[in-house]
Design an enzyme around this catalytic site. Sequence first.
Site, PDB file in Angstrom:
ATOM      1  N   HIS A  99      -7.384  13.076  45.400  1.00 49.21           N
ATOM      2  CA  HIS A  99      -7.312  14.331  46.141  1.00 49.21           C
ATOM      3  C   HIS A  99      -7.800  14.095  47.560  1.00 49.21           C
ATOM      4  O   HIS A  99      -8.872  13.534  47.771  1.00 49.21           O
ATOM      5  CB  HIS A  99      -8.182  15.393  45.466  1.00 49.21           C
ATOM      6  CG  HIS A  99      -8.308  16.653  46.267  1.00 49.21           C
ATOM      7  ND1 HIS A  99      -7.254  17.516  46.454  1.00 49.21           N
ATOM      8  CD2 HIS A  99      -9.364  17.175  46.942  1.00 49.21           C
ATOM      9  CE1 HIS A  99      -7.656  18.533  47.191  1.00 49.21           C
ATOM     10  NE2 HIS A  99      -8.927  18.354  47.512  1.00 49.21           N
ATOM     11  N   GLU A 158     -14.736  18.280  49.331  1.00 50.60           N
ATOM     12  CA  GLU A 158     -14.480  19.361  48.392  1.00 50.60           C
ATOM     13  C   GLU A 158     -13.397  20.302  48.896  1.00 50.60           C
ATOM     14  O   GLU A 158     -13.124  20.385  50.101  1.00 50.60           O
ATOM     15  CB  GLU A 158     -15.778  20.155  48.140  1.00 50.60           C
ATOM     16  CG  GLU A 158     -16.340  20.829  49.377  1.00 50.60           C
ATOM     17  CD  GLU A 158     -17.686  21.478  49.117  1.00 50.60           C
ATOM     18  OE1 GLU A 158     -17.889  22.610  49.626  1.00 50.60           O
ATOM     19  OE2 GLU A 158     -18.516  20.865  48.420  1.00 50.60           O
ATOM     20  N   GLY A 218     -11.428  23.267  50.332  1.00 48.23           N
ATOM     21  CA  GLY A 218     -11.792  24.316  51.277  1.00 48.23           C
ATOM     22  C   GLY A 218     -12.701  23.857  52.396  1.00 48.23           C
ATOM     23  O   GLY A 218     -13.103  24.669  53.233  1.00 48.23           O
ATOM     24  N   LYS A 265     -10.057  20.025  55.441  1.00 47.33           N
ATOM     25  CA  LYS A 265      -9.263  18.797  55.628  1.00 47.33           C
ATOM     26  C   LYS A 265      -7.871  19.107  56.184  1.00 47.33           C
ATOM     27  O   LYS A 265      -7.420  18.472  57.134  1.00 47.33           O
ATOM     28  CB  LYS A 265      -9.143  18.048  54.299  1.00 47.33           C
ATOM     29  CG  LYS A 265     -10.477  17.646  53.679  1.00 47.33           C
ATOM     30  CD  LYS A 265     -10.298  16.832  52.413  1.00 47.33           C
ATOM     31  CE  LYS A 265      -9.633  17.618  51.289  1.00 47.33           C
ATOM     32  NZ  LYS A 265     -10.454  18.769  50.817  1.00 47.33           N
ATOM     33  N   SER A 266      -7.195  20.070  55.584  1.00 47.16           N
ATOM     34  CA  SER A 266      -5.833  20.397  56.016  1.00 47.16           C
ATOM     35  C   SER A 266      -5.829  21.012  57.409  1.00 47.16           C
ATOM     36  O   SER A 266      -4.922  20.755  58.212  1.00 47.16           O
ATOM     37  CB  SER A 266      -5.170  21.347  55.011  1.00 47.16           C
ATOM     38  OG  SER A 266      -5.049  20.735  53.743  1.00 47.16           O
ATOM     39  N   ASP A 292      -3.245  17.079  50.209  1.00 50.75           N
ATOM     40  CA  ASP A 292      -3.689  17.485  48.875  1.00 50.75           C
ATOM     41  C   ASP A 292      -3.738  16.332  47.887  1.00 50.75           C
ATOM     42  O   ASP A 292      -4.768  16.068  47.281  1.00 50.75           O
ATOM     43  CB  ASP A 292      -2.827  18.621  48.319  1.00 50.75           C
ATOM     44  CG  ASP A 292      -3.450  19.220  47.065  1.00 50.75           C
ATOM     45  OD1 ASP A 292      -4.644  19.570  47.116  1.00 50.75           O
ATOM     46  OD2 ASP A 292      -2.762  19.305  46.042  1.00 50.75           O
ATOM     47  N   ARG A 322     -27.457   8.371  62.706  1.00 53.55           N
ATOM     48  CA  ARG A 322     -27.305   8.733  64.122  1.00 53.55           C
ATOM     49  C   ARG A 322     -26.695   7.607  64.954  1.00 53.55           C
ATOM     50  O   ARG A 322     -26.068   7.864  65.984  1.00 53.55           O
ATOM     51  CB  ARG A 322     -28.679   9.108  64.710  1.00 53.55           C
ATOM     52  CG  ARG A 322     -29.340  10.323  64.059  1.00 53.55           C
ATOM     53  CD  ARG A 322     -28.643  11.604  64.468  1.00 53.55           C
ATOM     54  NE  ARG A 322     -28.739  11.844  65.882  1.00 53.55           N
ATOM     55  CZ  ARG A 322     -29.758  12.477  66.480  1.00 53.55           C
ATOM     56  NH1 ARG A 322     -30.778  12.925  65.747  1.00 53.55           N
ATOM     57  NH2 ARG A 322     -29.758  12.676  67.780  1.00 53.55           N
TER      58      ARG A 322
END
Length: 314
Positions: A141, A157, A159, A162-163, A180, A246
Amino acid sequence: MNANGVLLKKVVEEFNLTVAYASTDYDKVQLMVEEVSRPGLPLSGFFSHFERLRLQVIGHVEADYLQTLTHERKVQIFDKLFSYKIPAMIFARNIEPVSECIEMAQKHDITILRCMESTSYVVSSLITYLKNALAPRISRHGVLVEVYGEGLLLMGESGIGKSEAAAELLKRGHRLIADDAVEIHKISNNTLMGSSPKLIRNYIEIRGIGVINVAKLFGMAAIKKETTIDLVINIVPWSSEQIYDRLGLEDQYMDLMGVKVPAITIPVKPGRNLAVILEVAAMNNRQKKMGYNAAQEFTEQINRHYEEQTGKSF
């Protein structure tokens, strides 16, 4: 060898081969190995270590040798060769299969093919094609994009954005490979290729808008069928309690099918321009592959300055 074979019929269509004789199970024959052989030694009668799962390709050398044999000897050789139930035999350079070959192919139900191309071209092209088609595969995924020539596998995760980040990258002239679901196949000991399942290829889902066709909305230049996976980017929610790297001195990797792929973790929160960060990550990864590491250079510069000021190592 791969458990998932490639249909011989598909290879015939891909390489525009001519069927001189089709076996009764022609539509079901599968190629299970990526290697291709030229059966010079078997035609001379030496069958030790003969690989029966390989496609066999006949060129001018083998064809000229066959012309030196008697009818009985050719029948005997092809009878034994085809008894190994090879997937098929290909005659390159538009060479006409000898009658004894067709006769024994019919006896053992072996497919005989022909092509116009040179023998070396056929062999090398088939090996390249089969190597890719039979490569081990997994599905993950995520979102796969190509940014400045670097294949970025975005993971995180559902939502997390990413898209949405991929859509912003498309506006900036980069390319989408998969959204996806990403199909990953191992083409060598240190190289992974990523592509999209055919069913969802060229589509991307953005919450609040829905599914869009990237090729039609952004143009054909915004899509690509597959790309190497050069960097894995784990996108996580920002947490004030978490300590993030960092300087970037520690090299992180993700193991995918036995291949160690460079990986970084990017925390996100409102206000962070994720697309810009991904562009910088792609360029930085490219610099590292070329031998330049800004984090190491910066640390060495700080150490030299500290030593000059205090005589101590930082």
